[in-house]
Design an enzyme around this catalytic site. Structure first.
Site, PDB file in Angstrom:
ATOM      1  N   ASP A  61       0.834  -1.201   0.000  1.00 27.15           N
ATOM      2  CA  ASP A  61       0.000   0.000   0.000  1.00 27.15           C
ATOM      3  C   ASP A  61       0.869   1.251   0.000  1.00 27.15           C
ATOM      4  O   ASP A  61       2.020   1.214  -0.447  1.00 27.15           O
ATOM      5  CB  ASP A  61      -0.951  -0.024   1.201  1.00 27.15           C
ATOM      6  CG  ASP A  61      -2.310   0.570   0.880  1.00 27.15           C
ATOM      7  OD1 ASP A  61      -2.392   1.807   0.757  1.00 27.15           O
ATOM      8  OD2 ASP A  61      -3.282  -0.191   0.747  1.00 27.15           O
ATOM      9  N   HIS A 288      -3.804   6.111   3.426  1.00 30.74           N
ATOM     10  CA  HIS A 288      -4.494   4.921   2.931  1.00 30.74           C
ATOM     11  C   HIS A 288      -3.935   3.627   3.521  1.00 30.74           C
ATOM     12  O   HIS A 288      -4.681   2.772   4.016  1.00 30.74           O
ATOM     13  CB  HIS A 288      -4.373   4.924   1.408  1.00 30.74           C
ATOM     14  CG  HIS A 288      -5.212   3.915   0.702  1.00 30.74           C
ATOM     15  ND1 HIS A 288      -4.759   2.660   0.379  1.00 30.74           N
ATOM     16  CD2 HIS A 288      -6.470   3.991   0.221  1.00 30.74           C
ATOM     17  CE1 HIS A 288      -5.703   1.999  -0.271  1.00 30.74           C
ATOM     18  NE2 HIS A 288      -6.759   2.785  -0.386  1.00 30.74           N
ATOM     19  N   SER A 474     -10.919  -0.690  -1.328  1.00 33.19           N
ATOM     20  CA  SER A 474      -9.668  -0.676  -0.553  1.00 33.19           C
ATOM     21  C   SER A 474      -9.903  -1.079   0.883  1.00 33.19           C
ATOM     22  O   SER A 474      -9.015  -1.612   1.542  1.00 33.19           O
ATOM     23  CB  SER A 474      -9.062   0.732  -0.575  1.00 33.19           C
ATOM     24  OG  SER A 474      -8.356   0.969  -1.749  1.00 33.19           O
TER      25      SER A 474
END
Length: 1309
Positions: A61, A288, A474
């Site tokens: 990620d 994220h 996600s």
């Protein structure tokens, strides 16, 4: 890119289908981190020790913050994060430079700063590796923006203080000198005013590039250590010192991290590679990755309801989101992440990233993933994408790769109420509207299972909050990954062998369906995963072989293409039955035993069709290790219009409880034909509730090239939000998707247009957003009208060959009458380049050694290009661009830099336009692969540089009704009406030669667009902008050879020829001078030889100015000067020789007269005189610099001498000022001393006179006007002036910019 969004505020039984749902405080908190939906909470409650313990997850990620809430320890007290890696290289620092500590215990950092080394640090070798980094390169855009605001505020305060001081000094001067008539006083007053002006202007042009941090790397005898000097980040000069830093080592060794400063609150870790030559400073490129890690594994000892799905699991962070590219993934990052996952013996990989793809289940990364899954038994989980609600929108790799578990995003009533704070939750759980749908282009289902796609989870400390809401696939992927970690924890504890094959089968065959229709599987996969049921399935099948049933399908009689499902999308495929050959191949892991597993494998398979009237197949199949083929027949002829989904699946006859062992998805979209003319399709009174989706399939009529559509809404009160998608699939292309999000605050109509491909099925999807209208019980009524338009032309791409001839274009309307209103322009120049240098090398570090043991190779290509003016450019490599996953090449990365090594742009597979100044540039392209043969073939790779023309230079082309129109100037064509069945020819004229861009290399191509139709919308002004027309086509023009110079080669009859002896003498003289110029002066002997030869030539040609100018030039370029004053005196003498050799009166008289440009002999004389003038000016300039240098050095000596030696100083100051002033005055006669070439002397003159403000103003003007790459000496002079004035804040600002303008080397890629 990451498959999520932040803070989207708009989103019974065990999967969350709860009616009359009501939250309490405890259920509210629990729903912020959803676990109930996949039965993870029940599973942990029943098996407290199966909470992920013993499981290691690799998070591919944007990077994970080890300081984030809940990511320190596991539920059983173990370290949560075992390693933190930057796989992209975006945080790499070159630390190959080695220095030693001086007698004061200091070293010189890479930034030039003197750094005090902590004496307690052990360093047996005494070698300190140094490097530096602009800290903003390590920060996210959001963090950088916050810091810039804070720093600008403090900088403005300091600048305002200096402005106040400057104004005060001017006021005091004005009070003291009421009448300013003396020239020196006027200049002094102007100087004070200029200081104020400079400060004010600087405040307007302030652009913070951020502070520079110094890094020091050394080996303490056991491990590599790292210390960071962050004083430049701190307000307190005593904070951030290198010696006070607590040294770090590679994170996996001690698991410690640092924080740059309290202001940024940004965590970082370090890793050292290549024997100390590369330092990786790891920060995240967005929140994220931390959010994803928190969903999967967070553990909060005091807030267990906020735990992640698997609080006992450990993780490694593999940053694949490149900070230089705004968190875009790169091939380098993906490959290194896989290497790290295998090296750490991870059990699971979660990757919440993805892109559209040209080919499903294809590419270099997919090959490596297959190896990792099949050989090393890692389970790979990934997001399906956020491009819904249309079908065939799943992205790579999650939704398109067979060996990866692709996850869709689900929202439950509890999630809607708690995380999204909706007024009223939906009555049952649904898939998020934007969650990508299958099938893939080759018919695979696309989505494997679904999981909660939103959560309030931990985020990095630099966000200044503990957690935030994000939603997307996600978030669904780590939710599923955490659930799988629970299963693996149980399997390991119970001694059940872990296999990606068995785990996936358990998930798919125990998931709860979401939706009641067969085609809902295209949205949700097999349904909402259930951890407890999957565990029971695994327990029951523990003794069964771990097998993946690979399915390959071909249309009978054809060997290609090979697909994984059957996808009948086009109208022609639905008009008759088709026969398909299916091969089922059992695949075991690479370490499976031939005798114990492969030979005994034999299964009796019963085949089931979900609809035998459509899909017919054999009833039984005996399957062995070598696989089995069989044929099936699909008959779609009796199906109604719309979407139909069927499955053919195989069940073990002896153990039907296992469920389907393999599935063959069959998707059929039966399109409606458009038969009426004009071709209009209307969908009336479609009722919509929140989350409702309507799909329509239309066979786009042949001849259509664009659609004009109108959506009309009614029957609602509160705001409504709709997704409108149109998708077509064409062979060997990414799905063609047009999308729009339309918001209605009240009933209204909206129109839009988009391109289509005639003859192919179009899916039109209209969806009311899942949370739009919640709380309002009214039904929205939608009317939708589609009108097809098209102008058929005989050539899709128009190429003008560079001649004067126009290009004929035949136009025809096949569907209905159309307005033919062509428009064309050329707005780009594309120039091709070959590399000037290529280098193939092996990457040294272990992070580039593949799991197979192969070392990755690097091909570096260097291209050189030049811009005559500032422009916006975009590099293009057609072979490699726009493909990340569906390419067999591992990685690509480029940097564009100038002669000073300043980097202006970086990019990868998706190049972007960058604004570049005038000048010469290098583009370095880095290509990686482990196969040397592939890279060898790319050593002469062609690069295109596309340069955007300025608006004023855009070339708009004309159309004509006659072929002679461009020359004769008649027959101009504007518009006409095309009638079906009747062709019309028009002629596109070439651009006027005087409009072609100047200084463009021969062979370049002008690019633009051409359109033919016109939208019917009222008020549309698209005639001059074909690219805004939904149906526009590429236009190119090949630039012809440049016009020949008619006067070139002509000779003048008035030239008097010289005798042979005269010409020989000149040739000999020029060769001697050329030889003198070639001599080196590095050593004393070389300097002596040069001096003897130059003296000899001077005596031979005493007044020959070019010789004397070369001697002066050689003296100036000498580097190893020991006695500077003596050297300056030699320069002055050489300059005087040049000055004395020139007849200045004759030169002055010549420039008073105007020469005839038509007279070739006069032009030659003019050129010669200009050269002589430049030689004179250069001599005067260098003499002035030398005089000032002597004065400066004498002044420095004087300050060190005793007062008794002051007489010599007075003598120097009495003589030198007059000589300098006279020299400067003479220079002003010949050139503009404010120009960039000579302005430095004027700056030093003003500085010498004490007018520092004026000196700085002149210097700023020189820098501004200098068209060449920035000169470091000018900026060094500027910093010294700022220091002398006392403007420390400006001096610091300029020093920070020096690292941008004049870096020591190119950054590591």
């Amino acid at each position: 890119m990451p498959c999520s969004s932040i803070g989207d505020s708009g989103a019974g039984d065990d999967n969350g289908r709860l009616r009359n749902f009501k939250l309490t405080e405890s259920t509210f908190l629990a729903s912020l981190m959803p676990k109930k939906e996949i039965a993870a909470d029940r599973f942990i409650e029943a098996h407290p020790d199966y909470d992920g313990r013993g499981v290691l997850i690799a998070i591919f990620d944007s990077g994970v913050d080890p300081a984030a809430a809940g990511l320190q320890v596991t539920s059983d007290g173990k370290p949560k994060i075992l390693d933190v890696l930057d796989c992209t290289g975006s945080g790499d620092v070159d630390t190959s430079k080695v220095v030693k500590v001086d007698v004061d215990g200091c070293i010189r950092g890479a930034s030039g700063t003197t750094l005090v080394v902590n004496p307690s640090w052990k360093n047996p070798s005494g070698e300190w590796h140094v490097g530096c980094k602009l800290v903003y390169e390590l920060f996210t855009k959001t963090l950088t923006s916050r810091l810039k605001k804070e720093r600008k505020k403090k900088w403005d305060e300091k600048n305002q203080e200096e402005i106040v001081k400057a104004v005060k000094h001017l006021d005091e001067f004005n009070q003291k000198h009421t009448k300013v008539e003396d020239a020196n006083l006027k200049k002094a007053r102007e100087d004070l005013q200029k200081r104020i002006d400079i400060l004010r202007k600087q405040a307007e042009s302030f652009h913070d590039k951020g502070p520079v941090i110094d890094a020091v790397v050394w080996h303490d005898g056991e491990v590599w250590r790292v210390a960071i000097d962050t004083q430049s980040l701190e307000d307190d000069s005593d904070s951030g010192k290198l010696a006070d830093f607590i040294p770090l080592t590679n994170y996996r060794i001690e698991r410690k991290f640092g924080v740059f400063s309290k202001l940024d609150a940004c965590t970082f870790v370090v890793n050292v590679y290549d024997e100390g030559k590369i330092l990786s400073i790891v920060t995240d490129s967005s929140p994220h990755g931390t959010h994803v890690a928190g969903i999967a594994t967070a553990f909060h000892p005091k807030e267990s309801v906020l735990n992640g799905v698997a609080p006992g699991a450990q993780l490694i962070s593999c940053k694949i989101g490149d900070s230089r590219l705004g968190s875009m993934e790169t091939g380098t990052g993906l490959t290194r992440a896989l290497i790290a996952a295998v090296e750490h013996k991870c059990d699971l990989i979660n990757m919440s990233y993805g892109e559209p793809t040209l080919f499903p289940d294809y590419g270099r990364f997919v090959d490596l993933v297959n190896e990792v899954v099949n050989k090393h038994r890692l389970i790979f989980v990934s997001s399906a994408g956020n491009s819904g609600p249309a079908l065939s929108t799943v992205g790579a790799p999650g939704g398109t790769t067979s060996s990866i578990i692709g996850v869709g995003a689900y929202v439950s009533p509890a999630m809607a109420s708690a995380a999204h704070c909706v007024v009223e939750p939906p009555s049952e759980g649904i898939e998020y509207t934007w969650s990508s749908r299958g099938p893939t282009a080759d018919g695979d289902l696309g989505v494997c299972v679904s999981a909660p796609g939103g959560a309030v989870a931990p985020v990095p400390t630099w966000t200044l909050q503990r957690r935030m809401l994000m939603n997307g696939t996600s978030m669904a992927s780590p939710s599923a990954c955490g659930g799988i970690a629970l299963l693996l924890s149980a399997m390991k504890a119970e001694g059940i062998p872990v296999s990606p094959y068995s785990v996936r089968k358990a998930l798919e065959n125990t998931a709860i369906p979401v939706g009641s229709l067969p085609e809902d599987k295209l949205t949700t996969g097999q349904g909402l995963m259930q951890v407890d049921k999957a565990h029971e399935y695994i327990q029951k099948s523990r003794d069964l072989p771990n097998v993946w049933y690979r399915v390959k399908i071909n249309k009978s009689g054809k060997s290609t293409p090979t697909t994984r499902g059957i996808y009948l999308r086009e109208a022609s495929a639905c008009r008759q039955s088709t026969e398909w050959s299916v091969q089922v191949q059992p695949k075991f892991h690479e370490d499976a035993s031939n005798l114990e597993e492969l030979v005994p494998f034999e299964e009796c398979i019963e085949l089931h069709s979900s609809e035998k009237a459509v899909v017919r197949a054999p009833e039984y199949l005996l399957l062995t290790y070598n696989g089995r083929s069989f044929n099936i027949v699909v008959d779609p002829t009796n199906l109604s219009e719309g979407l139909h989904y069927f499955e053919l699946f195989g069940v073990d006859c002896k153990a039907p409880w296992r469920g389907p062992l393999f599935r063959i998805p069959i998707t059929i979209t039966k399109a409606m034909a458009v038969v009426n003319r004009p071709p209009v399709v209307s969908f009336s009174r479609m009722p919509f509730q929140p989350g409702h989706i309507e799909r329509r399939y239309i066979e786009v009529p042949l001849g259509a090239s664009w659609v004009e559509a109108t959506i009309q809404t009614s029957g609602f009160d509160t705001t409504r939000r709709f997704f409108v998608d149109a998708v077509q699939i064409c062979p060997l292309q990414r799905p063609k998707k047009w999308e729009s999000v339309v918001t209605f605050s009240s009933p209204a109509a909206k129109s839009f247009a988009f391109p289509v491909v005639g003859g192919r099925t179009m899916e039109l999807t209209i969806a009311q957003f899942w949370s739009s209208g919640i709380g309002s019980h009214g039904t929205t009524v939608v009317e939708f009208e589609v009108v097809f338009h098209g102008i058929n032309i005989n050539k899709e791409e128009v190429v003008l060959d560079g001649s004067e001839a126009p290009t004929r274009i035949d136009a025809e309307a096949l569907l209905a009458s159309e307005k033919l209103a062509p428009a064309a322009f050329l707005n780009k120049v594309r120039t091709s380049y070959r590399p000037i240098e290529s280098k193939l090398s092996a990457l040294a570090t272990d992070r580039d050694k593949l799991p197979s043991g192969k070392q990755t190779l690097l091909l570096t290509l260097v291209f050189k290009f030049k811009l005559e003016d500032a422009a916006e450019v975009k590099p293009q490599i057609p072979l490699l661009n726009n493909r990340v996953y569906d390419t067999k090449f591992e990685s690509q990365f480029y940097m564009i830099s100038d002669a000073n090594k300043r980097v202006y742009a970086m990019g990868d597979a998706y190049p972007k336009s960058s604004k570049l100044p005038k000048g010469e540039f290098n583009l370095q392209l880095y290509l990686r692969h482990d196969n040397v043969q592939y890279l060898e073939k790319l050593k002469q790779l062609v690069l295109f540089i596309e340069r955007n023309l300025e608006e004023k230079d855009v070339i708009r082309l004309s159309f004509f009704s006659q072929p002679d129109g461009p020359i004769m100037g008649n027959g101009s064509f504007k518009s006409s009406t095309l009638v079906p069945g009747k062709n019309e020819a028009i002629y596109l004229g070439p651009p006027s030669k005087d409009k072609l861009p100047k200084n463009t290399p021969q062979g370049s191509v002008l690019l633009g667009a051409i359109s033919y139709g016109k939208l019917s919308f009222a008020g549309q002004e698209l005639g001059k902008t074909p690219q805004k027309n939904p149906a526009s086509y590429r236009l190119s023009y090949i630039l012809p050879p440049n016009k020949l110079d008619e006067d070139k080669g002509k000779s003048s009859s008035s030239v008097c020829p010289k005798t042979v002896s005269e010409r020989l003498e000149e040739e000999v003289r020029d060769v001697k001078i050329k030889f003198l110029s070639s001599l080196k002066q590095d050593s004393d002997n070389e300097q002596l030889e040069w001096k003897n030869l130059s003296s000899s030539l001077k005596s031979e040609y005493p007044k020959y100015t070019p010789l004397l100018a070369k001697i002066l030039e050689a003296l100036i370029s000498r580097s190893n000067v020991k006695d500077k004053i003596r050297h300056d005196e030699e320069v002055i003498d050489a300059a005087n020789d040049v000055i004395d050799s020139i007849d200045k009166d004759e030169l002055a008289k010549f420039f008073l007269l105007k020469s005839d440009p038509e007279d070739e002999e006069a032009e030659k004389i003019k050129k010669k005189m200009e050269i002589t003038r430049d030689q004179l000016a250069d001599a005067l300039y260098q003499k002035g610099l030398a005089l000032l240098d002597i004065e400066s050095q004498e002044g420095e000596k004087a300050s060190d001498l005793a007062s008794s030696d002051a007489k010599d100083v007075d003598k120097t100051s009495d003589i030198q000022p007059d000589v300098f002033e006279e020299n400067l005055k003479e220079l002003k006669r010949w050139v503009d001393v404010k120009s960039s070439k000579y302005g430095t002397l004027l700056v030093l003159h003003e500085r010498r006179s004490g007018r520092l403000g004026t000196a700085l103003k002149v210097l700023n003007d020189i820098i501004q006007e200098d068209g060449d790459p920035p000169k470091k000496k000018l900026y060094d002079l500027k910093i010294s002036l700022l220091d002398e004035i006392g403007w420390s804040h400006l001096a610091t600002y300029e020093r920070q910019w020096m690292f941008v303008r004049f870096p020591a080397s190119l950054p590591l890629f």
